[in-house]
Design an enzyme around this catalytic site. Sequence first.
Site, PDB file in Angstrom:
ATOM      1  N   ASP A   1      26.070  51.676 -11.167  1.00 37.77           N
ATOM      2  CA  ASP A   1      26.736  51.245  -9.935  1.00 37.77           C
ATOM      3  C   ASP A   1      25.824  51.609  -8.764  1.00 37.77           C
ATOM      4  O   ASP A   1      25.423  52.769  -8.625  1.00 37.77           O
ATOM      5  CB  ASP A   1      28.083  51.982  -9.817  1.00 37.77           C
ATOM      6  CG  ASP A   1      28.900  51.514  -8.633  1.00 37.77           C
ATOM      7  OD1 ASP A   1      30.124  51.456  -8.751  1.00 37.77           O
ATOM      8  OD2 ASP A   1      28.287  51.204  -7.595  1.00 37.77           O
TER       9      ASP A   1
ATOM     10  N   ASN B   1      26.214  39.693   3.854  1.00 36.61           N
ATOM     11  CA  ASN B   1      26.153  38.313   4.359  1.00 36.61           C
ATOM     12  C   ASN B   1      25.807  38.410   5.839  1.00 36.61           C
ATOM     13  O   ASN B   1      25.723  39.500   6.390  1.00 36.61           O
ATOM     14  CB  ASN B   1      27.492  37.576   4.140  1.00 36.61           C
ATOM     15  CG  ASN B   1      28.647  38.290   4.804  1.00 36.61           C
ATOM     16  OD1 ASN B   1      28.652  38.506   6.019  1.00 36.61           O
ATOM     17  ND2 ASN B   1      29.605  38.721   4.017  1.00 36.61           N
TER      18      ASN B   1
ATOM     19  N   GLY C   1      31.800  42.067  -4.103  1.00 34.57           N
ATOM     20  CA  GLY C   1      30.647  42.532  -4.887  1.00 34.57           C
ATOM     21  C   GLY C   1      30.055  43.843  -4.389  1.00 34.57           C
ATOM     22  O   GLY C   1      30.774  44.790  -4.053  1.00 34.57           O
ATOM     23  N   VAL C   2      28.743  43.861  -4.321  1.00 31.97           N
ATOM     24  CA  VAL C   2      28.026  45.073  -3.850  1.00 31.97           C
ATOM     25  C   VAL C   2      28.488  45.427  -2.431  1.00 31.97           C
ATOM     26  O   VAL C   2      28.781  46.590  -2.119  1.00 31.97           O
ATOM     27  CB  VAL C   2      26.502  44.823  -3.862  1.00 31.97           C
ATOM     28  CG1 VAL C   2      25.763  45.894  -3.082  1.00 31.97           C
ATOM     29  CG2 VAL C   2      25.981  44.733  -5.297  1.00 31.97           C
ATOM     30  N   ASP C   3      28.578  44.408  -1.575  1.00 33.66           N
ATOM     31  CA  ASP C   3      28.967  44.601  -0.170  1.00 33.66           C
ATOM     32  C   ASP C   3      30.321  45.319  -0.100  1.00 33.66           C
ATOM     33  O   ASP C   3      30.502  46.322   0.602  1.00 33.66           O
ATOM     34  CB  ASP C   3      29.067  43.210   0.473  1.00 33.66           C
ATOM     35  CG  ASP C   3      28.887  43.239   1.990  1.00 33.66           C
ATOM     36  OD1 ASP C   3      28.965  42.155   2.599  1.00 33.66           O
ATOM     37  OD2 ASP C   3      28.680  44.337   2.559  1.00 33.66           O
TER      38      ASP C   3
ATOM     39  N   GLY D   1      24.627  37.105  -7.689  1.00 36.08           N
ATOM     40  CA  GLY D   1      26.075  37.095  -7.926  1.00 36.08           C
ATOM     41  C   GLY D   1      26.712  35.913  -7.215  1.00 36.08           C
ATOM     42  O   GLY D   1      26.429  34.745  -7.534  1.00 36.08           O
TER      43      GLY D   1
HETATM   44  N1  APR Z   1      26.587  47.981  -8.408  1.00 33.19           N
HETATM   45  C1  APR Z   1      25.506  47.272  -8.856  1.00 33.19           C
HETATM   46  N2  APR Z   1      25.498  45.935  -8.986  1.00 33.19           N
HETATM   47  C2  APR Z   1      26.638  45.281  -8.659  1.00 33.19           C
HETATM   48  C3  APR Z   1      27.806  45.938  -8.189  1.00 33.19           C
HETATM   49  C4  APR Z   1      27.738  47.353  -8.072  1.00 33.19           C
HETATM   50  N3  APR Z   1      28.782  48.080  -7.631  1.00 33.19           N
HETATM   51  N4  APR Z   1      28.764  44.991  -7.931  1.00 33.19           N
HETATM   52  C5  APR Z   1      28.214  43.801  -8.237  1.00 33.19           C
HETATM   53  N5  APR Z   1      26.948  43.963  -8.690  1.00 33.19           N
HETATM   54  C6  APR Z   1      25.985  42.938  -9.120  1.00 33.19           C
HETATM   55  C7  APR Z   1      26.556  41.585  -9.431  1.00 33.19           C
HETATM   56  O1  APR Z   1      26.990  41.557 -10.791  1.00 33.19           O
HETATM   57  C8  APR Z   1      25.319  40.705  -9.221  1.00 33.19           C
HETATM   58  O2  APR Z   1      24.513  40.746 -10.381  1.00 33.19           O
HETATM   59  O3  APR Z   1      25.116  42.720  -8.007  1.00 33.19           O
HETATM   60  C9  APR Z   1      24.568  41.406  -8.074  1.00 33.19           C
HETATM   61  C10 APR Z   1      24.726  40.745  -6.698  1.00 33.19           C
HETATM   62  O4  APR Z   1      26.031  40.245  -6.600  1.00 33.19           O
HETATM   63  P1  APR Z   1      26.805  40.089  -5.170  1.00 33.19           P
HETATM   64  O5  APR Z   1      27.264  41.421  -4.741  1.00 33.19           O
HETATM   65  O6  APR Z   1      27.794  38.995  -5.368  1.00 33.19           O
HETATM   66  O7  APR Z   1      25.666  39.667  -4.144  1.00 33.19           O
HETATM   67  P2  APR Z   1      25.073  38.222  -3.777  1.00 33.19           P
HETATM   68  O8  APR Z   1      24.966  37.339  -4.958  1.00 33.19           O
HETATM   69  O9  APR Z   1      23.833  38.545  -2.998  1.00 33.19           O
HETATM   70  O10 APR Z   1      26.175  37.580  -2.809  1.00 33.19           O
HETATM   71  C11 APR Z   1      26.342  38.159  -1.539  1.00 33.19           C
HETATM   72  O11 APR Z   1      28.715  38.173  -1.743  1.00 33.19           O
HETATM   73  O12 APR Z   1      30.040  40.031  -1.581  1.00 33.19           O
HETATM   74  C12 APR Z   1      29.550  38.956  -0.881  1.00 33.19           C
HETATM   75  O13 APR Z   1      29.454  39.761   1.371  1.00 33.19           O
HETATM   76  C13 APR Z   1      28.674  39.398   0.251  1.00 33.19           C
HETATM   77  O14 APR Z   1      28.644  37.183   1.136  1.00 33.19           O
HETATM   78  C14 APR Z   1      27.877  38.140   0.451  1.00 33.19           C
HETATM   79  C15 APR Z   1      27.651  37.643  -0.976  1.00 33.19           C
END
Ligand code: APR
Length: 189
Positions: free
Chosen positions: A21, A35, A43-45, A136
């Site tokens: 994580d 974003n 997701g990560v955000d 993601g």
């Molecule tokens: N730790 C590590 N990796 C993670 C976690 C975590 N806690 N949560 C998700 N992931 C992985 C996802 O499985 C994916 O492989 O991180 C990668 C990126 O996924 P997203 O978080 O969806 O990022 P992204 O594809 O860049 O999309 C960004 O999503 O959440 C919104 O505000 C954010 O609009 C922006 C968009």
Amino acid sequence: MGQPKILASYLSGKVQIVVGDITQQNVDVIVNTANSTLLGGGGVDGAIHAKGGPEILEACREIRRTRFPKGLPTGEAVLTVGGQLSARHVIHTVGPITGIGKEPDAKMLAECYRNSLALAANDGLRSIAFPAISTGAYGYPPERAAPVVSETIESVLSAGTPVEQVRLVFFNEADARTFLKHQSFTTTG
Ligand code: APR
């Protein structure tokens, strides 16, 4: 908070591929897949803001007010406090969005990594953890991202940088294995 599971390392151990994580990484700075609003998301955000607390959002709001009133452009990166996270800082970067059937924007993805590493170097941060930016919600095909990410990181590290440790954090082992299959680092170990 155990040590992350290291699946592989490259460039004499400077780059580590781990499963875990992003919010639990014990490094100087973790990277957020933000974003352009910088006001959070899923997701990560979502995880970083939930775990890091309101200080991070307040710092993002300040950046919007003072530097990016129209939002953070794709490829750019900004640094904030880490709030309650074990990492002292967060770098927020906006990855490219890949539409269905569209060609992914490799240059913009590389910019996210390059600009994040430059920010860490400028701030004297020595260890940084990246999630898999854009793969993601933003739809970048992970097998297409792997060579871009590895080439970019290797070019920055071989050009010389004070950043000593780069951790690529994958949320599950399958994603990490996809990266390992398609990455193009020149030296293992
Ligand atoms: N730790 C590590 N990796 C993670 C976690 C975590 N806690 N949560 C998700 N992931 C992985 C996802 O499985 C994916 O492989 O991180 C990668 C990126 O996924 P997203 O978080 O969806 O990022 P992204 O594809 O860049 O999309 C960004 O999503 O959440 C919104 O505000 C954010 O609009 C922006 C968009």
